[in-house]
Write a protein that holds these residues in place. Structure first.
Motif, PDB file in Angstrom:
ATOM      1  N   LEU A  23       0.924  -1.334   0.020  1.00  0.00           N
ATOM      2  CA  LEU A  23       0.073  -0.002   0.118  1.00  0.00           C
ATOM      3  C   LEU A  23       0.911   1.294  -0.010  1.00  0.00           C
ATOM      4  N   ASP A  24       0.634   2.087  -1.114  1.00  0.00           N
ATOM      5  CA  ASP A  24       1.283   3.488  -0.984  1.00  0.00           C
ATOM      6  C   ASP A  24       0.166   4.607  -0.779  1.00  0.00           C
ATOM      7  N   CYS A  25       0.285   4.866   0.354  1.00  0.00           N
ATOM      8  CA  CYS A  25      -0.774   5.791   1.145  1.00  0.00           C
ATOM      9  C   CYS A  25      -0.332   7.166   0.999  1.00  0.00           C
ATOM     10  N   ASN A  26      -1.197   7.943   0.739  1.00  0.00           N
ATOM     11  CA  ASN A  26      -0.959   9.374   0.636  1.00  0.00           C
ATOM     12  C   ASN A  26      -1.401  10.207   2.049  1.00  0.00           C
ATOM     13  N   CYS A  27      -1.873   9.784   3.104  1.00  0.00           N
ATOM     14  CA  CYS A  27      -2.419  10.154   4.061  1.00  0.00           C
ATOM     15  C   CYS A  27      -1.183  11.190   4.834  1.00  0.00           C
ATOM     16  N   TYR A  33       6.451   9.706   5.870  1.00  0.00           N
ATOM     17  CA  TYR A  33       7.294   8.549   5.995  1.00  0.00           C
ATOM     18  C   TYR A  33       8.027   7.871   4.679  1.00  0.00           C
ATOM     19  N   GLY A  34       7.058   7.982   3.782  1.00  0.00           N
ATOM     20  CA  GLY A  34       7.636   7.296   2.527  1.00  0.00           C
ATOM     21  C   GLY A  34       7.476   5.912   2.580  1.00  0.00           C
ATOM     22  N   GLY A  35       6.821   5.345   3.522  1.00  0.00           N
ATOM     23  CA  GLY A  35       6.562   3.842   3.471  1.00  0.00           C
ATOM     24  C   GLY A  35       5.714   3.138   2.387  1.00  0.00           C
ATOM     25  N   LEU A  36       5.970   1.719   2.352  1.00  0.00           N
ATOM     26  CA  LEU A  36       5.199   1.084   1.537  1.00  0.00           C
ATOM     27  C   LEU A  36       4.611  -0.096   2.471  1.00  0.00           C
ATOM     28  N   TRP A  37       3.552  -0.258   2.761  1.00  0.00           N
ATOM     29  CA  TRP A  37       2.844  -1.125   3.720  1.00  0.00           C
ATOM     30  C   TRP A  37       2.337  -2.508   3.267  1.00  0.00           C
ATOM     31  N   ALA A  38       2.855  -3.408   4.064  1.00  0.00           N
ATOM     32  CA  ALA A  38       2.472  -4.914   3.943  1.00  0.00           C
ATOM     33  C   ALA A  38       1.748  -5.200   4.989  1.00  0.00           C
ATOM     34  N   GLN A  71      17.800   4.633  17.166  1.00  0.00           N
ATOM     35  CA  GLN A  71      19.231   4.995  16.734  1.00  0.00           C
ATOM     36  C   GLN A  71      19.146   5.654  15.018  1.00  0.00           C
ATOM     37  N   CYS A  72      18.391   4.702  14.547  1.00  0.00           N
ATOM     38  CA  CYS A  72      18.767   5.305  12.798  1.00  0.00           C
ATOM     39  C   CYS A  72      17.352   6.175  12.496  1.00  0.00           C
ATOM     40  N   GLY A  73      16.324   5.646  13.268  1.00  0.00           N
ATOM     41  CA  GLY A  73      15.000   6.532  12.893  1.00  0.00           C
ATOM     42  C   GLY A  73      14.155   5.749  11.707  1.00  0.00           C
ATOM     43  N   CYS A  74      14.407   4.800  11.289  1.00  0.00           N
ATOM     44  CA  CYS A  74      13.888   3.930  10.559  1.00  0.00           C
ATOM     45  C   CYS A  74      12.626   3.534  10.961  1.00  0.00           C
ATOM     46  N   THR A  75      11.348   3.730  10.139  1.00  0.00           N
ATOM     47  CA  THR A  75      10.033   3.319  10.767  1.00  0.00           C
ATOM     48  C   THR A  75       9.707   1.885  10.206  1.00  0.00           C
ATOM     49  N   ASN A  86      -5.123 -10.753  16.190  1.00  0.00           N
ATOM     50  CA  ASN A  86      -5.701 -10.543  14.668  1.00  0.00           C
ATOM     51  C   ASN A  86      -5.878  -9.406  14.104  1.00  0.00           C
ATOM     52  N   SER A  87      -5.290  -8.329  14.738  1.00  0.00           N
ATOM     53  CA  SER A  87      -5.356  -6.920  14.227  1.00  0.00           C
ATOM     54  C   SER A  87      -4.617  -6.823  13.270  1.00  0.00           C
ATOM     55  N   PRO A  88      -4.742  -6.002  12.204  1.00  0.00           N
ATOM     56  CA  PRO A  88      -3.604  -5.969  11.094  1.00  0.00           C
ATOM     57  C   PRO A  88      -2.399  -5.090  11.894  1.00  0.00           C
ATOM     58  N   ILE A  89      -1.176  -5.493  11.054  1.00  0.00           N
ATOM     59  CA  ILE A  89      -0.062  -4.651  11.503  1.00  0.00           C
ATOM     60  C   ILE A  89       0.581  -4.324  10.129  1.00  0.00           C
ATOM     61  N   GLY A  90       0.936  -3.203  10.021  1.00  0.00           N
ATOM     62  CA  GLY A  90       1.371  -2.718   8.811  1.00  0.00           C
ATOM     63  C   GLY A  90       2.983  -2.498   8.720  1.00  0.00           C
ATOM     64  N   VAL A  91       3.502  -3.548   8.046  1.00  0.00           N
ATOM     65  CA  VAL A  91       5.117  -3.627   8.158  1.00  0.00           C
ATOM     66  C   VAL A  91       5.497  -2.766   6.831  1.00  0.00           C
ATOM     67  N   ASN A  92       6.541  -1.800   7.322  1.00  0.00           N
ATOM     68  CA  ASN A  92       7.161  -1.042   6.245  1.00  0.00           C
ATOM     69  C   ASN A  92       8.045  -1.868   5.279  1.00  0.00           C
ATOM     70  N   ALA A  93       7.657  -1.998   4.103  1.00  0.00           N
ATOM     71  CA  ALA A  93       8.160  -3.066   3.182  1.00  0.00           C
ATOM     72  C   ALA A  93       9.448  -2.611   2.703  1.00  0.00           C
ATOM     73  N   ARG A  94       9.730  -1.060   2.828  1.00  0.00           N
ATOM     74  CA  ARG A  94      11.182  -0.691   2.545  1.00  0.00           C
ATOM     75  C   ARG A  94      12.373  -1.225   3.426  1.00  0.00           C
ATOM     76  N   ASN A  95      12.072  -1.870   4.481  1.00  0.00           N
ATOM     77  CA  ASN A  95      12.920  -2.563   5.413  1.00  0.00           C
ATOM     78  C   ASN A  95      13.362  -3.903   4.936  1.00  0.00           C
ATOM     79  N   PHE A  96      12.449  -4.310   4.033  1.00  0.00           N
ATOM     80  CA  PHE A  96      12.880  -5.759   3.414  1.00  0.00           C
ATOM     81  C   PHE A  96      14.169  -5.511   2.498  1.00  0.00           C
ATOM     82  N   ASP A  97      14.701  -6.717   2.112  1.00  0.00           N
ATOM     83  CA  ASP A  97      15.535  -6.658   0.999  1.00  0.00           C
ATOM     84  C   ASP A  97      14.828  -6.193  -0.232  1.00  0.00           C
ATOM     85  N   PRO A  98      15.247  -5.536  -1.103  1.00  0.00           N
ATOM     86  CA  PRO A  98      14.521  -5.137  -2.090  1.00  0.00           C
ATOM     87  C   PRO A  98      13.845  -6.362  -3.130  1.00  0.00           C
TER      88      PRO A  98
END
Ligand code: ZN
Length: 119
Positions: A23-27, A33-38, A71-75, A86-98
């Motif tokens: 998910l690329d969200c514009n909120c 943050y510029g996150g991509l959410w999984a 330390q480094c500030g990455c979300t 069971n609640s959704p958790i949004g993982v910032n996929a930018r932190n996975f290996d590309p």
């Protein structure tokens, strides 16, 4: 398990499978943050960090908090403050290996106004 890690490596988490959709969200917060959410069920994400190594941010109705490395500030992810396994958790996929997200479909979401997908 597939690992996501902040830049300095202090804060990590693991998920059971590579995301198929991001998910690329514009909120107001996601665009900054510029996150991509999984999204995964919270109970299926293994958080591999100590509470003292992260900082959190919540605002407004304080339903969701964003967790970042102190330390480094990455979300790394966002989660419901009063969530369950069971609640959704949004993982910032930018932190996975590309490579992990190379084939995932990116969907643009209008979290700013309509709460609808733009594609
Ligand atoms: Zn870090």
């Amino acid at each position: 398990m597939i690992e996501a890690s902040c830049h300095c490596g202090t804060v990590r988490l693991e998920v059971i499978r590579a995301p198929r959709v991001l998910l690329d969200c514009n909120c107001s917060i996601c665009r900054r943050y510029g996150g991509l959410w999984a999204y995964y069920k919270a109970g299926s994400v293994r958080l591999r960090y100590r509470r003292r190594d992260v900082e959190t941010y919540a605002w407004g109705d304080r339903m969701i908090r964003y967790i970042r490395c102190s330390q480094c500030g990455c979300t790394l992810h966002h989660e419901r403050i009063k969530g369950t396994a069971n609640s959704p958790i949004g993982v910032n996929a930018r932190n996975f290996d590309p490579v992990v997200i190379a084939k995932a479909r990116v969907r643009r979401f209008d979290g700013a106004i309509t709460w609808k997908f733009l594609d």
